[in-house]
Design a protein around this motif. Structure first.
Motif, PDB file in Angstrom:
ATOM      1  N   ILE A  47    -104.743 -35.185 -32.333  1.00 34.37           N
ATOM      2  CA  ILE A  47    -104.242 -36.231 -31.437  1.00 34.37           C
ATOM      3  C   ILE A  47    -103.489 -37.251 -32.283  1.00 34.37           C
ATOM      4  O   ILE A  47    -103.996 -37.726 -33.302  1.00 34.37           O
ATOM      5  N   LEU A  48    -102.286 -37.596 -31.875  1.00 31.41           N
ATOM      6  CA  LEU A  48    -101.521 -38.652 -32.523  1.00 31.41           C
ATOM      7  C   LEU A  48    -100.914 -39.533 -31.439  1.00 31.41           C
ATOM      8  O   LEU A  48    -100.165 -39.040 -30.579  1.00 31.41           O
ATOM      9  N   ASP A  49    -101.248 -40.817 -31.476  1.00 33.59           N
ATOM     10  CA  ASP A  49    -100.725 -41.768 -30.485  1.00 33.59           C
ATOM     11  C   ASP A  49    -100.955 -41.281 -29.055  1.00 33.59           C
ATOM     12  O   ASP A  49    -100.112 -41.478 -28.163  1.00 33.59           O
ATOM     13  N   GLY A  50    -102.094 -40.644 -28.838  1.00 33.32           N
ATOM     14  CA  GLY A  50    -102.462 -40.199 -27.501  1.00 33.32           C
ATOM     15  C   GLY A  50    -101.953 -38.828 -27.115  1.00 33.32           C
ATOM     16  O   GLY A  50    -102.291 -38.327 -26.030  1.00 33.32           O
ATOM     17  N   TYR A  51    -101.175 -38.179 -27.988  1.00 34.69           N
ATOM     18  CA  TYR A  51    -100.616 -36.869 -27.676  1.00 34.69           C
ATOM     19  C   TYR A  51    -101.306 -35.771 -28.483  1.00 34.69           C
ATOM     20  O   TYR A  51    -101.578 -35.935 -29.678  1.00 34.69           O
ATOM     21  N   TYR A  52    -101.552 -34.646 -27.819  1.00 31.85           N
ATOM     22  CA  TYR A  52    -102.264 -33.522 -28.421  1.00 31.85           C
ATOM     23  C   TYR A  52    -101.297 -32.445 -28.916  1.00 31.85           C
ATOM     24  O   TYR A  52    -100.210 -32.256 -28.358  1.00 31.85           O
ATOM     25  N   ALA A  53    -101.735 -31.735 -29.954  1.00 28.69           N
ATOM     26  CA  ALA A  53    -101.064 -30.520 -30.428  1.00 28.69           C
ATOM     27  C   ALA A  53    -102.144 -29.520 -30.790  1.00 28.69           C
ATOM     28  O   ALA A  53    -103.168 -29.889 -31.372  1.00 28.69           O
ATOM     29  N   ASP A  54    -101.939 -28.259 -30.471  1.00 27.01           N
ATOM     30  CA  ASP A  54    -103.011 -27.269 -30.581  1.00 27.01           C
ATOM     31  C   ASP A  54    -102.430 -25.954 -31.080  1.00 27.01           C
ATOM     32  O   ASP A  54    -101.419 -25.474 -30.554  1.00 27.01           O
ATOM     33  N   ALA A  55    -103.051 -25.359 -32.096  1.00 28.85           N
ATOM     34  CA  ALA A  55    -102.607 -24.051 -32.593  1.00 28.85           C
ATOM     35  C   ALA A  55    -103.719 -23.398 -33.384  1.00 28.85           C
ATOM     36  O   ALA A  55    -104.629 -24.069 -33.883  1.00 28.85           O
ATOM     37  N   SER A  56    -103.647 -22.083 -33.507  1.00 27.92           N
ATOM     38  CA  SER A  56    -104.571 -21.370 -34.382  1.00 27.92           C
ATOM     39  C   SER A  56    -103.849 -20.222 -35.063  1.00 27.92           C
ATOM     40  O   SER A  56    -102.853 -19.704 -34.562  1.00 27.92           O
ATOM     41  N   ARG A  57    -104.375 -19.853 -36.236  1.00 21.79           N
ATOM     42  CA  ARG A  57    -103.828 -18.747 -37.010  1.00 21.79           C
ATOM     43  C   ARG A  57    -104.966 -17.858 -37.488  1.00 21.79           C
ATOM     44  O   ARG A  57    -106.085 -18.323 -37.681  1.00 21.79           O
ATOM     45  N   MET A  58    -104.626 -16.607 -37.735  1.00 26.03           N
ATOM     46  CA  MET A  58    -105.565 -15.672 -38.348  1.00 26.03           C
ATOM     47  C   MET A  58    -105.300 -15.579 -39.846  1.00 26.03           C
ATOM     48  O   MET A  58    -104.140 -15.627 -40.285  1.00 26.03           O
ATOM     49  N   PHE A  59    -106.375 -15.439 -40.611  1.00 22.75           N
ATOM     50  CA  PHE A  59    -106.276 -15.243 -42.054  1.00 22.75           C
ATOM     51  C   PHE A  59    -107.157 -14.060 -42.448  1.00 22.75           C
ATOM     52  O   PHE A  59    -108.265 -13.894 -41.918  1.00 22.75           O
ATOM     53  N   ILE A  60    -106.656 -13.253 -43.361  1.00 25.51           N
ATOM     54  CA  ILE A  60    -107.427 -12.145 -43.903  1.00 25.51           C
ATOM     55  C   ILE A  60    -107.913 -12.539 -45.287  1.00 25.51           C
ATOM     56  O   ILE A  60    -107.108 -12.910 -46.157  1.00 25.51           O
ATOM     57  N   GLY A 109    -112.879  -9.208 -47.073  1.00 28.82           N
ATOM     58  CA  GLY A 109    -112.714  -8.377 -45.890  1.00 28.82           C
ATOM     59  C   GLY A 109    -112.869  -9.097 -44.573  1.00 28.82           C
ATOM     60  O   GLY A 109    -112.597  -8.524 -43.509  1.00 28.82           O
ATOM     61  N   ASP A 110    -113.296 -10.367 -44.598  1.00 35.09           N
ATOM     62  CA  ASP A 110    -113.418 -11.131 -43.358  1.00 35.09           C
ATOM     63  C   ASP A 110    -112.047 -11.379 -42.736  1.00 35.09           C
ATOM     64  O   ASP A 110    -111.050 -11.591 -43.443  1.00 35.09           O
ATOM     65  N   ILE A 111    -112.000 -11.366 -41.405  1.00 37.07           N
ATOM     66  CA  ILE A 111    -110.824 -11.876 -40.700  1.00 37.07           C
ATOM     67  C   ILE A 111    -111.248 -13.177 -40.029  1.00 37.07           C
ATOM     68  O   ILE A 111    -112.319 -13.269 -39.427  1.00 37.07           O
ATOM     69  N   VAL A 112    -110.424 -14.207 -40.180  1.00 38.41           N
ATOM     70  CA  VAL A 112    -110.830 -15.570 -39.832  1.00 38.41           C
ATOM     71  C   VAL A 112    -109.772 -16.237 -38.958  1.00 38.41           C
ATOM     72  O   VAL A 112    -108.590 -16.274 -39.310  1.00 38.41           O
ATOM     73  N   ASN A 113    -110.208 -16.781 -37.828  1.00 36.81           N
ATOM     74  CA  ASN A 113    -109.331 -17.603 -36.999  1.00 36.81           C
ATOM     75  C   ASN A 113    -109.637 -19.064 -37.253  1.00 36.81           C
ATOM     76  O   ASN A 113    -110.795 -19.485 -37.190  1.00 36.81           O
ATOM     77  N   VAL A 114    -108.607 -19.837 -37.568  1.00 38.26           N
ATOM     78  CA  VAL A 114    -108.745 -21.286 -37.735  1.00 38.26           C
ATOM     79  C   VAL A 114    -107.968 -21.959 -36.604  1.00 38.26           C
ATOM     80  O   VAL A 114    -106.762 -21.754 -36.465  1.00 38.26           O
ATOM     81  N   ASP A 115    -108.675 -22.737 -35.800  1.00 31.79           N
ATOM     82  CA  ASP A 115    -108.103 -23.383 -34.616  1.00 31.79           C
ATOM     83  C   ASP A 115    -108.189 -24.897 -34.810  1.00 31.79           C
ATOM     84  O   ASP A 115    -109.275 -25.443 -34.995  1.00 31.79           O
TER      85      ASP A 115
END
Length: 290
Positions: free
Chosen positions: A140-153, A130-136
């Motif tokens: 960093i690769l070669d100095g460049y960032y990427a950022d995202a998150s998703r919810m999981f039930i 029953g938990d709802i979970v955000n994973v964020d």
């Protein structure tokens, strides 16, 4: 800068073949359309090299989220998920951006139920039915960032929780749909806020999205409340996140005094968040990390 100088964006191309028309378009926007709003600084406009760097970092980030999602289940502890993501990112040649960022002790953030964001993984935190979970995750690769998150039930959640997760995703999607080249930053928040309020939810205002590039958080700050046709001008070459935090209860949040990281809803109501890293193009928007 003359037409034959190298472009200010660092692409290595001549100005006339790179950002000359871009600069002329910004310069020629009528003042009655700009209405005194902010033009983006040139420092946050990405060239093709930057965009490719963020895209490659995003490939790893997306795969790390896939890996965590494939292993989330009732009974698993959040530190195990943290280690899965950490090891994968390292194996791919990346760096987990969260680890040691301003003292943060883990490689990813895992936020459960009334935790809005920055939840710290732990062997003692066991996911329950029953938990709802955000994973964020930020890579960093070669100095460049990427950022995202998703919810999981996890397992079977309540209808109330499932509805919140769905509506939070819709809020993000509507915020993204509101992004138009030569539109305004306030358009994003206006779309998010309207949808959340239509469902009786609130939007966290103390935290928001941000620019992405060679730093963890770049300009602009992306609020998820606002008014249309206000704020910074959105132009091709900008990369930013849309990541609304939607609460069932009130919008106010508190930070855990013990770890100085974990952000809870003040009234301990459920919260949900989705996030994508987005490139503004000449035609619209492209999701890079999601």
């Amino acid at each position: 800068m003359t037409r034959n100088d190298l472009c200010w964006c660092g692409s290595g191309r001549k100005y006339k073949k790179c950002h000359l028309s871009f600069d002329e378009k910004i310069k020629n926007i009528p003042l009655d359309i700009l209405k005194g709003q902010v033009r983006p600084p040139k420092s946050i406009i990405k060239n093709d090299i930057d965009i490719e760097g963020i895209r490659k970092s995003s490939t790893i980030n997306n795969a790390a989220l896939d890996l965590v999602g494939a292993n989330i289940k009732v009974g698993i502890d959040t530190e195990t998920l943290n280690q899965l993501a950490h090891n994968f990112i390292i194996e791919q040649g990346g760096i987990p951006a969260c680890l040691n960022f301003e003292g943060y002790p883990k490689s990813i953030c895992i936020s459960i139920n009334d935790v809005v964001c920055h939840g710290i993984p732990s062997k003692k935190t066991i996911l329950k039915d029953g938990d709802i979970v955000n994973v964020d995750i930020t890579t960093i690769l070669d100095g460049y960032y990427a950022d995202a998150s998703r919810m999981f039930i996890v397992g079977k959640a309540s209808v109330e929780a499932e509805t919140l997760v769905r509506v939070a995703k819709e809020c993000m999607e509507l915020g993204i749909a509101a992004i138009k080249p030569w539109g305004f930053l306030g358009d994003i928040g206006a779309a998010v806020e309207a949808h959340a309020h239509a469902h009786g939810y609130s939007v966290v205002t103390e935290l928001g999205g941000h620019g992405v590039g060679k730093q963890f958080h770049e300009e602009p700050f992306v609020p998820h409340t606002g008014e249309k046709n206000t704020g910074m001008l959105l132009v091709p070459g900008m990369v930013l996140t849309v990541e609304p935090m939607i609460n069932i209860g009130k919008y106010k949040v508190i930070v855990d005094r013990k770890d100085n990281w974990t952000v809870y809803t003040k009234d301990h109501s459920l919260s949900a968040q989705w996030e994508k890293t987005l490139l503004i193009t000449e035609d619209g928007v492209e999701a890079l990390s999601e």
